[in-house]
Each structure stands twice: as C-alpha cells, then as structure tokens.
Write a protein that holds these residues in place. Structure first.
Motif, PDB file in Angstrom:
ATOM      1  N   LYS A 195      10.795   8.914  -0.407  1.00 48.48           N
ATOM      2  CA  LYS A 195      11.027   9.395  -1.771  1.00 48.48           C
ATOM      3  C   LYS A 195       9.879  10.273  -2.255  1.00 48.48           C
ATOM      4  N   ASN A 196      10.218  11.354  -2.964  1.00 47.82           N
ATOM      5  CA  ASN A 196       9.192  12.211  -3.559  1.00 47.82           C
ATOM      6  C   ASN A 196       8.310  11.380  -4.487  1.00 47.82           C
ATOM      7  N   ASP A 197       7.025  11.713  -4.517  1.00 49.15           N
ATOM      8  CA  ASP A 197       6.119  11.000  -5.421  1.00 49.15           C
ATOM      9  C   ASP A 197       6.574  11.085  -6.867  1.00 49.15           C
ATOM     10  N   SER A 198       7.247  12.203  -7.225  1.00 50.84           N
ATOM     11  CA  SER A 198       7.695  12.392  -8.612  1.00 50.84           C
ATOM     12  C   SER A 198       8.885  11.506  -8.940  1.00 50.84           C
ATOM     13  N   ASP A 199       9.491  10.877  -7.941  1.00 49.03           N
ATOM     14  CA  ASP A 199      10.704  10.067  -8.110  1.00 49.03           C
ATOM     15  C   ASP A 199      11.860  10.912  -8.655  1.00 49.03           C
ATOM     16  N   GLY A 219       0.799  -1.233   0.000  1.00 49.69           N
ATOM     17  CA  GLY A 219       0.000   0.000   0.000  1.00 49.69           C
ATOM     18  C   GLY A 219       0.824   1.271   0.000  1.00 49.69           C
ATOM     19  N   VAL A 220       2.128   1.172   0.312  1.00 47.31           N
ATOM     20  CA  VAL A 220       2.983   2.365   0.283  1.00 47.31           C
ATOM     21  C   VAL A 220       3.352   2.665  -1.170  1.00 47.31           C
ATOM     22  N   VAL A 221       3.243   3.937  -1.537  1.00 48.19           N
ATOM     23  CA  VAL A 221       3.537   4.338  -2.926  1.00 48.19           C
ATOM     24  C   VAL A 221       5.005   4.050  -3.235  1.00 48.19           C
ATOM     25  N   ASP A 222       5.247   3.496  -4.440  1.00 46.66           N
ATOM     26  CA  ASP A 222       6.610   3.135  -4.847  1.00 46.66           C
ATOM     27  C   ASP A 222       6.978   3.934  -6.110  1.00 46.66           C
ATOM     28  N   PRO A 223       7.439   5.206  -5.940  1.00 43.04           N
ATOM     29  CA  PRO A 223       7.711   6.043  -7.114  1.00 43.04           C
ATOM     30  C   PRO A 223       8.770   5.442  -8.038  1.00 43.04           C
ATOM     31  N   GLU A 224       9.765   4.768  -7.483  1.00 43.96           N
ATOM     32  CA  GLU A 224      10.822   4.188  -8.316  1.00 43.96           C
ATOM     33  C   GLU A 224      10.252   3.062  -9.182  1.00 43.96           C
ATOM     34  N   GLY A 225       9.449   2.198  -8.568  1.00 44.67           N
ATOM     35  CA  GLY A 225       8.815   1.098  -9.311  1.00 44.67           C
ATOM     36  C   GLY A 225       7.923   1.624 -10.421  1.00 44.67           C
ATOM     37  N   LYS A 226       7.133   2.671 -10.086  1.00 45.53           N
ATOM     38  CA  LYS A 226       6.216   3.262 -11.086  1.00 45.53           C
ATOM     39  C   LYS A 226       6.999   3.858 -12.250  1.00 45.53           C
ATOM     40  N   ASN A 227       8.126   4.512 -11.919  1.00 41.42           N
ATOM     41  CA  ASN A 227       8.953   5.154 -12.944  1.00 41.42           C
ATOM     42  C   ASN A 227       9.555   4.102 -13.884  1.00 41.42           C
ATOM     43  N   ILE A 228      10.025   3.005 -13.303  1.00 38.84           N
ATOM     44  CA  ILE A 228      10.600   1.919 -14.119  1.00 38.84           C
ATOM     45  C   ILE A 228       9.519   1.314 -15.017  1.00 38.84           C
ATOM     46  N   GLU A 229       8.336   1.107 -14.412  1.00 42.48           N
ATOM     47  CA  GLU A 229       7.223   0.524 -15.166  1.00 42.48           C
ATOM     48  C   GLU A 229       6.880   1.383 -16.385  1.00 42.48           C
ATOM     49  N   LYS A 230       6.788   2.696 -16.171  1.00 40.75           N
ATOM     50  CA  LYS A 230       6.446   3.628 -17.246  1.00 40.75           C
ATOM     51  C   LYS A 230       7.512   3.572 -18.353  1.00 40.75           C
ATOM     52  N   THR A 231       8.776   3.544 -17.938  1.00 40.61           N
ATOM     53  CA  THR A 231       9.865   3.552 -18.917  1.00 40.61           C
ATOM     54  C   THR A 231       9.906   2.244 -19.708  1.00 40.61           C
ATOM     55  N   LEU A 232       9.645   1.126 -19.020  1.00 39.70           N
ATOM     56  CA  LEU A 232       9.621  -0.165 -19.732  1.00 39.70           C
ATOM     57  C   LEU A 232       8.510  -0.170 -20.785  1.00 39.70           C
ATOM     58  N   HIS A 233       7.359   0.423 -20.424  1.00 38.39           N
ATOM     59  CA  HIS A 233       6.267   0.513 -21.400  1.00 38.39           C
ATOM     60  C   HIS A 233       6.689   1.356 -22.597  1.00 38.39           C
ATOM     61  N   LEU A 234       7.388   2.474 -22.313  1.00 38.57           N
ATOM     62  CA  LEU A 234       7.853   3.349 -23.399  1.00 38.57           C
ATOM     63  C   LEU A 234       8.834   2.614 -24.320  1.00 38.57           C
ATOM     64  N   LEU A 235       9.586   1.693 -23.742  1.00 39.04           N
ATOM     65  CA  LEU A 235      10.557   0.927 -24.527  1.00 39.04           C
ATOM     66  C   LEU A 235       9.901  -0.222 -25.303  1.00 39.04           C
ATOM     67  N   GLY A 236       8.600  -0.353 -25.113  1.00 38.40           N
ATOM     68  CA  GLY A 236       7.879  -1.352 -25.887  1.00 38.40           C
ATOM     69  C   GLY A 236       7.615  -2.660 -25.159  1.00 38.40           C
ATOM     70  N   PHE A 237       7.955  -2.731 -23.892  1.00 40.01           N
ATOM     71  CA  PHE A 237       7.676  -3.970 -23.129  1.00 40.01           C
ATOM     72  C   PHE A 237       6.222  -3.938 -22.657  1.00 40.01           C
ATOM     73  N   ASP A 238       5.321  -4.140 -23.605  1.00 42.42           N
ATOM     74  CA  ASP A 238       3.892  -3.968 -23.325  1.00 42.42           C
ATOM     75  C   ASP A 238       3.331  -4.996 -22.359  1.00 42.42           C
ATOM     76  N   THR A 239       4.017  -6.110 -22.190  1.00 37.90           N
ATOM     77  CA  THR A 239       3.480  -7.164 -21.328  1.00 37.90           C
ATOM     78  C   THR A 239       3.788  -6.923 -19.840  1.00 37.90           C
ATOM     79  N   VAL A 240       4.543  -5.870 -19.532  1.00 36.30           N
ATOM     80  CA  VAL A 240       4.868  -5.587 -18.114  1.00 36.30           C
ATOM     81  C   VAL A 240       3.597  -5.156 -17.390  1.00 36.30           C
ATOM     82  N   LYS A 241       3.249  -5.877 -16.318  1.00 40.06           N
ATOM     83  CA  LYS A 241       2.021  -5.580 -15.569  1.00 40.06           C
ATOM     84  C   LYS A 241       2.306  -4.650 -14.393  1.00 40.06           C
TER      85      LYS A 241
END
Lengths: 80, 282
Positions: free
Chosen positions: B133-137, A13-35
């Motif tokens: 960590k900042n929400d913006s990372d 339940g704790v927000v994971d900005p690093e995980g979200k950032n990696i997820e977004k970048t992987l999608h941008l790189l075309g890894f569409d299957t990343v959940k």
C-alpha cells in the motif's frame, strides 16, 4: 468439517498506512483516547480434513501460497 | 525476425483494463499483438479454436488493471492461477530470453509470481518482494517523473539513454516496492550490482525526492526493475498512457515539436525497445 479462522497482519515494524489513516480520522472525530490503530484482515475457510492437525497443515499451505506475502505479513490460524 | 512478425501476448483475466492501450502501443509500432485470456493458455473452458500457447509468441505482457478485483492482494490471484497451471511454460519462456513485461498491476502480478526481482532463480517459490500500500493510503493517479538508471541490461529500455528523465503517469494504490525488513539495503545493493534498477522517481530537477514526487514511498525511490538477465521488466507507472506527445499534460504549452521528439510520448520508447530486441535476437 473444520473451520479455520485466519488472521493476517503486518509484520512488526512494517508501515501500516490504513491503520494510521483510521487513527488520524478517529482523533478528528474526537476520540482523543485512541492510542494506536492497526489494520488486519480475517479470512474464514471451511474445509474437510482428516484431523485438526491435517486441517492446520493445509491452511498453512494456503497462507504460504496465496493468502499472505511473507515479505510483510504474519498470520495466525485457529481451527475449530 | 521482422517486427511485423513479432507476436505479442497481452494477457488478461477478469479485471484487467489496460489491455487495449497496450495492444495499440504494439500495433502502432507495426508488431502483431493479441489480447489473450489466461483461460486460452490454460486450455480449459474455452470454445474450440481459441486455445493458445505461450510458445506462439515472442513477447508476453501483463497489462494494468485490477485483476480479480485486487482481492487478497493486488496481483495475487492472477499470479496464483498462472503459477498453478503454467509455471513450466513461463519458466521456459523467460529462460529462452523472450521479453516479459508488467505494467502497474502487471508488475504486481510478476512480483507475486516470483519472477521479479528474480534474484534466486527465474521464478522463486515464494515472492521475494511486495508492492505494498502507498504510504499516503490513497490511490495516486498523476504524472510522475522517472530517471532511467539502467546501464544497458534491461531490454525494454535499450533505446533510452541512461540518466534521461521521462514523464510516465502513475495510477495505483499499491506501488510501494518493499523487501523483507532488515534485508532491504542488501537487496538494493544487489540490484544495483546486477543493473536491475531501471527507473527511479525524481523531482523536476532530476533529484531523488520523497512524496509527492515518489507517489508511494518505495524503497530507494524505485519505480521499475528488471531481472538479472534483463528480459523480465516491471514498472508501476503506465508507459502506454504516454505513447503520444499529446498525452503529456504540458503539450499545449510546449507544443508537439519543441522537445525535439516530434509527436512521440515518453512511454513509446519502452515498446520500441522491446520490439527492437526481438527483431535483433530472434
């Protein structure tokens, strides 16, 4: 000598900005299957102890006093 | 006590990098600051004559920077070293009512030390909060607007009117104040009741607002808090970087005097308030 493999991750339940950032970048790189992506940290500690249980107790204390902040982190320890 | 006699300990370890500006903030106000390495207080591995004691000072400041490279977590290593060697002295210092301030990495250190929010006791065995960590990372480095919420409890803002909005710049990647999940609302209510919330991020109209006005996603838009007694204060943005009016990004447009505050920057009052408190109390 014992080796402690410590995995530190965010509590559920704790927000994971690093995980979200990696997820977004992987999608941008075309890894569409990343959940989803979750970040975590691994720390390896080698230590002397009387027994495996003693080593686990010492490492638990290290996690409490330095390696984690109980407000956001959960951790698991595997001793070998 | 005269302000010129007020000795301020600006405590550093490797990676601290805002000690000079903080030193000059106090120096320019006529106090007697000194940049002190943690080893000098611990008393080991230092040349003869460099030993210092917390009891030599009337104010302790944890300045900004990246102490110990921000390894493990921001502030965690500085806090652990201090707790292992000087916990008793720090408890005594806080208990005597001396002002203890933390700016940015200093605030992170104080939270990891368990001296902020300080709800249970002056120094809790485990942290009660985290600056996560900042929400913006991202590292957020720019002017931020803060509304002064203290009703008079915090000794570092006694000379600043309540509800006044000030510009103090932020520069951090881990500034999101968070409490244990499910307990956040209860703890915020307790902080309000105790008059421990000192600054909250606002937009240019003075309204509490989300990103980018709040650079990190902190609970209740909190930028700075104090302990229940008001003498221990932590703030994420950097008041020492807004000491002079010419450090404000709009000063060439608004001039030095048009705000009616001459050449003062918005951060100066933080240091003035601490020295004013020392002068009156000790």
């Amino acid at each position: 000598m014992f080796k402690a493999h410590i995995e530190i991750k965010l509590k559920k339940g704790v927000v994971d900005p690093e995980g979200k950032n990696i997820e977004k970048t992987l999608h941008l790189l075309g890894f569409d299957t990343v959940k989803s992506v979750h970040s975590q940290k691994v720390i390896v500690v080698e230590l002397d102890a009387a027994s495996k249980e003693d080593a686990a107790a010492k490492v638990g204390e290290m996690c409490k006093r330095l390696l984690t902040n109980p407000v956001t982190h959960d951790y698991t320890v595997v001793i070998s | 006590m005269k302000v010129s006699d007020a000795k301020v300990c600006i405590l550093q370890i490797e990676g601290t990098n805002c000690d000079e500006e903080t030193y000059w903030a106090f120096k320019r106000l006529g106090a007697d600051p000194e940049v002190v390495h943690l080893k000098q207080l611990i008393g080991t591995g230092i040349p003869h004559g460099m030993k210092r004691s917390l009891s030599d000072y009337q104010c302790l400041i944890f300045p900004g920077g990246f102490s110990a490279g921000d390894y493990v977590r921001a502030g965690a290593i500085f806090a652990a070293r201090m707790k292992a060697t000087l916990a008793k002295e720090l408890r005594t210092f806080i208990g005597a009512g001396y002002p203890v301030g933390g700016i940015c990495n200093g605030f992170q250190i104080m939270v990891e030390l368990g001296v902020l929010p300080g709800l249970g006791e002056s120094m809790t065995p485990l942290p009660e909060a985290i600056l996560d960590k900042n929400d913006s990372d991202r590292y957020e480095c720019r002017p931020t607007l803060l509304k002064h919420e203290s009703r008079g409890n915090c000794v570092f803002t006694s000379k600043l009117p309540q509800n006044k909005v000030v510009m103090i710049p932020c520069a951090h990647a881990e500034g999101k104040l968070a409490f244990p999940k499910k307990e956040g609302d209860r703890i915020v209510e307790k902080l309000i009741e105790n008059d421990q919330i000192v600054f909250r991020y606002v937009d240019e109209d003075g309204n509490y607002a989300g990103y980018p006005w709040c650079p990190n996603g902190a609970i209740y838009n909190i930028a700075g808090i104090c302990n229940p007694a008001g003498n221990v204060f932590g703030l994420m943005p950097h008041p020492e970087r807004a000491f002079h009016r010419f450090q404000h990004p709009d000063w060439t447009r608004t001039g030095l005097g048009e705000s009616g505050e001459g050449e003062n920057g918005d951060g100066k009052v933080i240091f003035e308030s601490a020295l004013d408190y020392i002068g009156k109390k000790f």
